[in-house]
Design a protein around this motif. Structure first.
Motif, PDB file in Angstrom:
ATOM      1  N   ALA A 170       0.835  -1.199   0.000  1.00 17.63           N
ATOM      2  CA  ALA A 170       0.000   0.000   0.000  1.00 17.63           C
ATOM      3  C   ALA A 170       0.871   1.251   0.000  1.00 17.63           C
ATOM      4  N   ALA A 171       1.934   1.248   0.811  1.00 11.16           N
ATOM      5  CA  ALA A 171       2.845   2.387   0.859  1.00 11.16           C
ATOM      6  C   ALA A 171       3.537   2.588  -0.483  1.00 11.16           C
ATOM      7  N   ALA A 172       3.945   1.490  -1.114  1.00 10.66           N
ATOM      8  CA  ALA A 172       4.611   1.583  -2.417  1.00 10.66           C
ATOM      9  C   ALA A 172       3.668   2.146  -3.475  1.00 10.66           C
ATOM     10  N   VAL A 173       2.410   1.754  -3.436  1.00 16.03           N
ATOM     11  CA  VAL A 173       1.419   2.254  -4.393  1.00 16.03           C
ATOM     12  C   VAL A 173       1.247   3.763  -4.227  1.00 16.03           C
ATOM     13  N   VAL A 174       1.183   4.224  -2.986  1.00 16.90           N
ATOM     14  CA  VAL A 174       1.037   5.655  -2.735  1.00 16.90           C
ATOM     15  C   VAL A 174       2.263   6.411  -3.239  1.00 16.90           C
ATOM     16  N   ALA A 175       3.454   5.856  -3.012  1.00 17.76           N
ATOM     17  CA  ALA A 175       4.679   6.497  -3.519  1.00 17.76           C
ATOM     18  C   ALA A 175       4.645   6.602  -5.043  1.00 17.76           C
ATOM     19  N   GLN A 176       4.177   5.547  -5.702  1.00 14.31           N
ATOM     20  CA  GLN A 176       4.075   5.560  -7.157  1.00 14.31           C
ATOM     21  C   GLN A 176       3.098   6.641  -7.624  1.00 14.31           C
ATOM     22  N   ARG A 177       2.003   6.797  -6.917  1.00 11.33           N
ATOM     23  CA  ARG A 177       1.011   7.815  -7.270  1.00 11.33           C
ATOM     24  C   ARG A 177       1.611   9.218  -7.147  1.00 11.33           C
ATOM     25  N   VAL A 178       2.363   9.442  -6.076  1.00 11.00           N
ATOM     26  CA  VAL A 178       2.968  10.754  -5.874  1.00 11.00           C
ATOM     27  C   VAL A 178       3.960  11.061  -6.990  1.00 11.00           C
ATOM     28  N   ALA A 179       4.798  10.085  -7.339  1.00 16.12           N
ATOM     29  CA  ALA A 179       5.753  10.286  -8.425  1.00 16.12           C
ATOM     30  C   ALA A 179       5.038  10.547  -9.740  1.00 16.12           C
ATOM     31  N   ASP A 180       3.915   9.877  -9.943  1.00 11.54           N
ATOM     32  CA  ASP A 180       3.117  10.062 -11.153  1.00 11.54           C
ATOM     33  C   ASP A 180       2.620  11.504 -11.247  1.00 11.54           C
ATOM     34  N   ILE A 181       2.256  12.074 -10.110  1.00  9.58           N
ATOM     35  CA  ILE A 181       1.737  13.444 -10.085  1.00  9.58           C
ATOM     36  C   ILE A 181       2.842  14.462 -10.344  1.00  9.58           C
ATOM     37  N   ILE A 182       3.908  14.399  -9.576  1.00  7.23           N
ATOM     38  CA  ILE A 182       4.898  15.481  -9.600  1.00  7.23           C
ATOM     39  C   ILE A 182       5.721  15.519 -10.880  1.00  7.23           C
ATOM     40  N   THR A 183       5.785  14.430 -11.630  1.00  6.78           N
ATOM     41  CA  THR A 183       6.566  14.429 -12.867  1.00  6.78           C
ATOM     42  C   THR A 183       5.726  14.805 -14.089  1.00  6.78           C
ATOM     43  N   ARG A 184       4.511  15.298 -13.837  1.00  9.88           N
ATOM     44  CA  ARG A 184       3.626  15.754 -14.914  1.00  9.88           C
ATOM     45  C   ARG A 184       3.156  17.174 -14.627  1.00  9.88           C
ATOM     46  N   THR A 185       2.792  17.885 -15.674  1.00  9.27           N
ATOM     47  CA  THR A 185       2.266  19.234 -15.524  1.00  9.27           C
ATOM     48  C   THR A 185       0.741  19.213 -15.605  1.00  9.27           C
ATOM     49  N   GLY A 186       0.111  20.218 -15.008  1.00  3.22           N
ATOM     50  CA  GLY A 186      -1.326  20.395 -15.136  1.00  3.22           C
ATOM     51  C   GLY A 186      -2.185  19.354 -14.472  1.00  3.22           C
ATOM     52  N   GLN A 187      -1.724  18.754 -13.396  1.00  5.19           N
ATOM     53  CA  GLN A 187      -2.507  17.744 -12.693  1.00  5.19           C
ATOM     54  C   GLN A 187      -3.440  18.414 -11.672  1.00  5.19           C
ATOM     55  N   PRO A 188      -4.616  17.815 -11.386  1.00  8.49           N
ATOM     56  CA  PRO A 188      -5.573  18.426 -10.458  1.00  8.49           C
ATOM     57  C   PRO A 188      -5.178  18.213  -8.997  1.00  8.49           C
ATOM     58  N   HIS A 189      -3.976  18.632  -8.668  1.00  3.97           N
ATOM     59  CA  HIS A 189      -3.441  18.497  -7.312  1.00  3.97           C
ATOM     60  C   HIS A 189      -2.656  19.757  -6.967  1.00  3.97           C
ATOM     61  N   VAL A 190      -2.391  19.937  -5.687  1.00  5.62           N
ATOM     62  CA  VAL A 190      -1.538  21.025  -5.225  1.00  5.62           C
ATOM     63  C   VAL A 190      -0.123  20.477  -5.109  1.00  5.62           C
ATOM     64  N   TYR A 191       0.775  20.927  -5.971  1.00 10.10           N
ATOM     65  CA  TYR A 191       2.132  20.373  -6.018  1.00 10.10           C
ATOM     66  C   TYR A 191       3.031  21.276  -6.849  1.00 10.10           C
ATOM     67  N   GLN A 192       4.323  20.986  -6.841  1.00 14.06           N
ATOM     68  CA  GLN A 192       5.281  21.622  -7.737  1.00 14.06           C
ATOM     69  C   GLN A 192       5.777  20.569  -8.719  1.00 14.06           C
ATOM     70  N   THR A 193       5.874  20.935  -9.969  1.00  9.94           N
ATOM     71  CA  THR A 193       6.297  19.979 -10.991  1.00  9.94           C
ATOM     72  C   THR A 193       7.795  19.736 -10.916  1.00  9.94           C
ATOM     73  N   LEU A 194       8.172  18.479 -10.977  1.00  9.32           N
ATOM     74  CA  LEU A 194       9.574  18.071 -11.035  1.00  9.32           C
ATOM     75  C   LEU A 194       9.836  17.542 -12.440  1.00  9.32           C
ATOM     76  N   LYS A 195      10.294  18.415 -13.304  1.00 11.46           N
ATOM     77  CA  LYS A 195      10.465  18.040 -14.705  1.00 11.46           C
ATOM     78  C   LYS A 195      11.549  18.889 -15.340  1.00 11.46           C
ATOM     79  N   GLY A 196      12.497  18.246 -16.015  1.00 14.10           N
ATOM     80  CA  GLY A 196      13.560  18.964 -16.689  1.00 14.10           C
ATOM     81  C   GLY A 196      13.156  19.387 -18.091  1.00 14.10           C
ATOM     82  N   ASN A 197      13.828  20.399 -18.611  1.00 17.10           N
ATOM     83  CA  ASN A 197      13.570  20.889 -19.961  1.00 17.10           C
ATOM     84  C   ASN A 197      14.677  20.429 -20.896  1.00 17.10           C
TER      85      ASN A 197
END
Length: 320
Positions: free
Chosen positions: A216-243
């Motif tokens: 369960a903890a691993a699944v939550v970690a995967q979800r968080v990584a899924d969010i922060i490495t994308r732009t425009g997600q319906p969450h409160v976060y900062q994007t972690l993405k290189g240009n």
């Protein structure tokens, strides 16, 4: 505040804090990043540059290298302020408090309380989560000019705090209505056919249906990584993405079930691992207190600039 000042301030604060036996410290996290298995450095190709002077132009080459960089520490825990990364526990504790009493669910999560009291067994887990820039990301990334790549992550920067994302993290809206959440087989960690399906990625909330607390903890970690490495997600976060830039190829968004090509996880707490893997990655003993931490690693490719114009690159494997 600069990266160096931010890192220095946080580590000085860390040195003054008492260390719980079950927690992991910044020093341990930094030391764990020196892992050849996780870094996986290799020469991956050749870059071609056009170098021009008043006397003419010529093509120069440079070595293209590929390696993984630790970008974030994703902590998953059962109670507010219980981040197992000792020095960062105060971040979520001081930033949160919004979820108390919302949706009729206490801050600790109903399911965890019922399990602790032994009233009934439940497969529903609720987890808080933080994603904070890995303290060694700048030490591994860009450490040797021309032979290591710059990291897109900022050390100790909070990319995601579930206590600031209360509405989406508690309710799963609007993602519970997405096709990824409704259609079986879409966006799942593992697969039913191989009998190792851990859970679904969507909706990316703190609730997970899973009999095993570690999974369960691993699944939550995967979800968080899924969010922060994308732009425009319906969450409160900062994007972690290189240009991307000439001679520099940062990683794409985290995707599950892609093998070791897209990302890796290094387990930090409750057991510190010296190697990296992807989920599902076997069976591990869950933390007694329900608090775990993982380091997210992603691959970068780059080459040293040897001219004014980047022409192209060739990879040892046929791709360019």
């Amino acid at each position: 505040m600069t990266r160096a000042k931010l890192a220095t301030t946080a580590l000085l604060f860390a040195a003054m804090q008492p260390v719980a036996e079950s927690a992991i410290t910044s020093a341990q996290i930094i030391a764990s990043a020196v892992s050849p298995s996780c870094i996986s450095w290799r020469v991956s190709g050749i870059c071609y540059w056009l170098f021009c002077t008043p006397w003419g132009c010529k093509v120069r080459t440079s070595v293209k290298v590929t390696h993984f960089i630790p970008e974030a520490v994703v902590s998953v825990y059962a109670q507010p302020g219980a981040n197992p990364w000792k020095e960062m526990a105060f971040v979520s504790q001081t930033a949160g408090g919004l979820e108390n009493g919302m949706y009729g669910v206490p801050a600790g999560g109903v399911n965890e309380e019922l399990k602790a009291q032994g009233k009934r067994k439940t497969n529903l887990h609720f987890k808080y989560a933080d994603a904070i820039g890995h303290p060694a990301t700048s030490l591994i990334g860009g450490s040797i000019s021309g032979y290591s790549c710059e990291s897109a992550a900022t050390p100790l920067n909070p990319y995601f705090l579930s206590t600031l994302d209360t509405l989406a993290w508690r309710s799963g809206t609007p993602e519970s209505l997405y096709p990824e959440a409704l259609v079986p087989g879409m966006r799942e960690i593992g697969s039913q056919s191989t009998a190792n399906m851990w859970s679904n990625v969507y909706p990316r909330s703190g609730f997970v249906t899973q009999t095993d607390d570690d999974k369960a903890a691993a699944v939550v970690a995967q979800r968080v990584a899924d969010i922060i490495t994308r732009t425009g997600q319906p969450h409160v976060y900062q994007t972690l993405k290189g240009n991307p830039s000439p001679g520099y190829w940062p990683p794409g968004p985290v995707e599950e079930n892609t093998g070791l090509k897209n990302h890796k996880w290094q387990r930090l707490s409750p057991q510190l691992s010296e190697s990296c893997a992807v989920f599902p990655d076997g069976n591990f003993t869950p933390a007694v207190d329900g608090n775990e931490a993982f380091a997210l690693w992603q691959p970068y490719s780059c080459c040293q600039r040897r001219g004014q114009t980047f022409l192209y690159s060739t990879d040892f494997g046929g791709e360019s």
